[in-house]
Design a protein around this motif. Structure first.
Motif, PDB file in Angstrom:
ATOM      1  N   LYS A  22       0.832  -1.204   0.000  1.00 21.38           N
ATOM      2  CA  LYS A  22       0.000   0.000   0.000  1.00 21.38           C
ATOM      3  C   LYS A  22       0.868   1.256   0.000  1.00 21.38           C
ATOM      4  O   LYS A  22       0.575   2.228  -0.713  1.00 21.38           O
ATOM      5  N   SER A  25       2.370   1.690  -3.448  1.00 25.93           N
ATOM      6  CA  SER A  25       1.365   2.097  -4.439  1.00 25.93           C
ATOM      7  C   SER A  25       0.932   3.548  -4.263  1.00 25.93           C
ATOM      8  O   SER A  25       0.758   4.264  -5.244  1.00 25.93           O
ATOM      9  N   SER A  26       0.740   3.954  -3.015  1.00 23.11           N
ATOM     10  CA  SER A  26       0.188   5.290  -2.768  1.00 23.11           C
ATOM     11  C   SER A  26       1.253   6.375  -2.704  1.00 23.11           C
ATOM     12  O   SER A  26       0.941   7.550  -2.856  1.00 23.11           O
ATOM     13  N   ARG A  28       2.567   7.236  -0.070  1.00 22.33           N
ATOM     14  CA  ARG A  28       2.488   7.706   1.327  1.00 22.33           C
ATOM     15  C   ARG A  28       2.972   6.582   2.226  1.00 22.33           C
ATOM     16  O   ARG A  28       2.554   5.439   2.090  1.00 22.33           O
TER      17      ARG A  28
END
Length: 185
Positions: A22, A25-26, A28
């Motif tokens: 995650k 991908s983001s 962040r």
């Protein structure tokens, strides 16, 4: 008992790998997992440790939309697989029977939980057929198990310690009966 391996064995929970995916991908990364992932990749390439995968990782990963990305991240790290839980139980059972009979253990050290030696050199290429695990209906199976367990708890109510102990003894006898053929060999 710790395994006698030169490499450190680092177990990564499925949730940690999901969080790394995650963050990748983001873009962040509030928990600082991307630097950790780089350290893990470097340590693996330098043959300092290994991060084993398991069938349970694949099963849990198949329940998310991130399955393909989780698989690609694990290919950086997980070049060693835990045996299936049923195989690990069987090997532990064989060792217990061997100890009871006064014989040497059937499976030593790392062989209890791995099919390959953890200290083996990493593979330069890792080819894997990525089976779509949705054919096993894990979501429906989990829902069914939860429903069956809830029904069982409600139907049984409170049971005594003696009843619980007797049921556990019967379960142990059943387990012994399932593996008795293999133990004789």
């Amino acid at each position: 008992m710790p395994l006698s391996t030169k490499k450190l064995i680092v177990y990564l929970d499925q949730n940690l790998i999901s969080d790394i995916v995650k963050a990748t991908s983001s873009g962040r990364d509030p928990r600082g997992l991307l630097p950790l992932f780089e350290v893990l990749k470097t340590g693996l390439r330098e043959e300092k440790f290994v991060c084993p995968m398991s069938w349970l990782h694949r099963q849990e990963g198949s329940l998310t939309k991130l399955d393909r990305r989780i698989g690609s991240h694990f290919r950086y790290l997980g070049q060693l697989d835990f045996l299936l839980p049923s195989e690990i139980r069987q090997r532990q059972y064989f060792n217990a029977v061997s100890a009871f009979l006064g014989e040497a253990a059937s499976y030593g050290d790392w062989q209890l939980c791995f099919g390959e030696h953890p200290d083996a050199r990493i593979r330069r290429f890792m080819l894997e057929a990525n089976l779509d695990l949705t054919i096993f209906n894990y979501r429906e199976e989990r829902s069914r198990w939860a429903s069956e367990l809830n029904d069982l708890v409600q139907s049984r109510g409170h049971i005594s310690f003696a009843t619980q102990l007797e049921e556990e003894r019967q379960a142990a006898q059943t387990y012994h009966a399932e593996y008795s053929f293999a133990v004789r060999h």
